[in-house]
Motif scaffolding. Structure first.
Motif, PDB file in Angstrom:
ATOM      1  N   GLY A  14       0.814  -1.213   0.000  1.00  0.00           N
ATOM      2  CA  GLY A  14       0.000   0.000   0.000  1.00  0.00           C
ATOM      3  C   GLY A  14       0.848   1.262   0.000  1.00  0.00           C
ATOM      4  O   GLY A  14       0.556   2.224  -0.711  1.00  0.00           O
ATOM      5  N   GLU A  15       1.916   1.261   0.792  1.00  0.00           N
ATOM      6  CA  GLU A  15       2.820   2.420   0.816  1.00  0.00           C
ATOM      7  C   GLU A  15       3.481   2.643  -0.540  1.00  0.00           C
ATOM      8  O   GLU A  15       3.685   3.785  -0.961  1.00  0.00           O
ATOM      9  CB  GLU A  15       3.898   2.233   1.875  1.00  0.00           C
ATOM     10  CG  GLU A  15       3.409   2.366   3.288  1.00  0.00           C
ATOM     11  CD  GLU A  15       4.504   2.118   4.299  1.00  0.00           C
ATOM     12  OE1 GLU A  15       5.331   1.203   4.084  1.00  0.00           O
ATOM     13  OE2 GLU A  15       4.530   2.837   5.302  1.00  0.00           O
ATOM     14  N   HIS A  17       2.226   1.880  -3.491  1.00  0.00           N
ATOM     15  CA  HIS A  17       1.215   2.500  -4.360  1.00  0.00           C
ATOM     16  C   HIS A  17       0.980   3.958  -3.967  1.00  0.00           C
ATOM     17  O   HIS A  17       0.815   4.814  -4.841  1.00  0.00           O
ATOM     18  CB  HIS A  17      -0.095   1.717  -4.306  1.00  0.00           C
ATOM     19  CG  HIS A  17      -0.052   0.423  -5.052  1.00  0.00           C
ATOM     20  ND1 HIS A  17       0.066   0.356  -6.426  1.00  0.00           N
ATOM     21  CD2 HIS A  17      -0.102  -0.857  -4.610  1.00  0.00           C
ATOM     22  CE1 HIS A  17       0.077  -0.915  -6.798  1.00  0.00           C
ATOM     23  NE2 HIS A  17      -0.010  -1.672  -5.717  1.00  0.00           N
ATOM     24  N   LEU A  18       0.997   4.239  -2.675  1.00  0.00           N
ATOM     25  CA  LEU A  18       0.809   5.611  -2.223  1.00  0.00           C
ATOM     26  C   LEU A  18       1.944   6.505  -2.728  1.00  0.00           C
ATOM     27  O   LEU A  18       1.704   7.610  -3.223  1.00  0.00           O
ATOM     28  CB  LEU A  18       0.738   5.634  -0.695  1.00  0.00           C
ATOM     29  CG  LEU A  18       0.399   6.950  -0.028  1.00  0.00           C
ATOM     30  CD1 LEU A  18      -0.949   7.475  -0.484  1.00  0.00           C
ATOM     31  CD2 LEU A  18       0.410   6.776   1.489  1.00  0.00           C
ATOM     32  N   ALA A  26      -3.493   1.917  -3.455  1.00  0.00           N
ATOM     33  CA  ALA A  26      -2.974   2.159  -2.107  1.00  0.00           C
ATOM     34  C   ALA A  26      -4.073   1.935  -1.073  1.00  0.00           C
ATOM     35  O   ALA A  26      -3.858   1.239  -0.066  1.00  0.00           O
ATOM     36  CB  ALA A  26      -2.430   3.581  -1.997  1.00  0.00           C
ATOM     37  N   GLU A  27      -5.238   2.478  -1.337  1.00  0.00           N
ATOM     38  CA  GLU A  27      -6.331   2.331  -0.375  1.00  0.00           C
ATOM     39  C   GLU A  27      -6.723   0.861  -0.199  1.00  0.00           C
ATOM     40  O   GLU A  27      -6.933   0.383   0.920  1.00  0.00           O
ATOM     41  CB  GLU A  27      -7.544   3.137  -0.797  1.00  0.00           C
ATOM     42  CG  GLU A  27      -8.672   3.027   0.210  1.00  0.00           C
ATOM     43  CD  GLU A  27      -9.831   3.944  -0.075  1.00  0.00           C
ATOM     44  OE1 GLU A  27     -10.594   4.194   0.877  1.00  0.00           O
ATOM     45  OE2 GLU A  27      -9.986   4.406  -1.228  1.00  0.00           O
ATOM     46  N   ASP A  52      -0.741   6.191   7.220  1.00  0.00           N
ATOM     47  CA  ASP A  52      -0.704   6.085   5.762  1.00  0.00           C
ATOM     48  C   ASP A  52      -2.055   6.437   5.155  1.00  0.00           C
ATOM     49  O   ASP A  52      -2.129   7.116   4.128  1.00  0.00           O
ATOM     50  CB  ASP A  52      -0.293   4.679   5.334  1.00  0.00           C
ATOM     51  CG  ASP A  52       1.129   4.331   5.746  1.00  0.00           C
ATOM     52  OD1 ASP A  52       1.941   5.255   5.975  1.00  0.00           O
ATOM     53  OD2 ASP A  52       1.423   3.125   5.840  1.00  0.00           O
ATOM     54  N   LEU A  56      -3.106   9.363   2.493  1.00  0.00           N
ATOM     55  CA  LEU A  56      -3.954   9.099   1.332  1.00  0.00           C
ATOM     56  C   LEU A  56      -5.133  10.068   1.307  1.00  0.00           C
ATOM     57  O   LEU A  56      -5.434  10.672   0.263  1.00  0.00           O
ATOM     58  CB  LEU A  56      -4.441   7.646   1.367  1.00  0.00           C
ATOM     59  CG  LEU A  56      -5.460   7.233   0.321  1.00  0.00           C
ATOM     60  CD1 LEU A  56      -4.822   7.218  -1.059  1.00  0.00           C
ATOM     61  CD2 LEU A  56      -6.019   5.855   0.655  1.00  0.00           C
TER      62      LEU A  56
END
Length: 99
Positions: A14-15, A17-18, A26-27, A52, A56
């Motif tokens: 996720g990080e 993608h963020l 990410a979400e 995180d 977002l």
């Protein structure tokens, strides 16, 4: 892989993608990680995911960014976590918790 290992892996993905500003992905990964940390009842890694998710939300311009960041900060402070100083400075400076 243990549930904790899976939750940590989902957060890292996720990080990633963020950082790439791939917000939907990410979400998805961060929320999956959060669900696992909730099941495991582990506050500190859960707070890292909340931080995180706050970042977002800030990138999306959502109002809940501050609420999520403050919730994460409370846990960081309660545990004496290394992340508390950085997040506290962001919030005190009126900055959104953004990468």
């Amino acid at each position: 892989m243990t549930a904790g290992g899976e939750a940590a892996t989902l957060r890292v993905i996720g990080e990633l993608h963020l950082a790439r500003r791939e917000l939907a992905d990410a979400e998805r990964f961060l929320r999956a990680s959060l669900r696992l940390w909730d099941e495991l009842e582990l506050a500190l890694p859960r707070a890292r995911v909340l931080r995180d998710l706050a970042r977002l939300a800030a990138l999306r311009g959502h109002d809940d960014a501050g609420r999520l960041a403050r919730e994460a900060l409370r846990v960081f402070e309660d545990h004496g976590a290394r992340e508390r100083a950085e997040l506290a400075a962001e919030l005190a400076g009126g900055r959104s918790p953004v990468l």
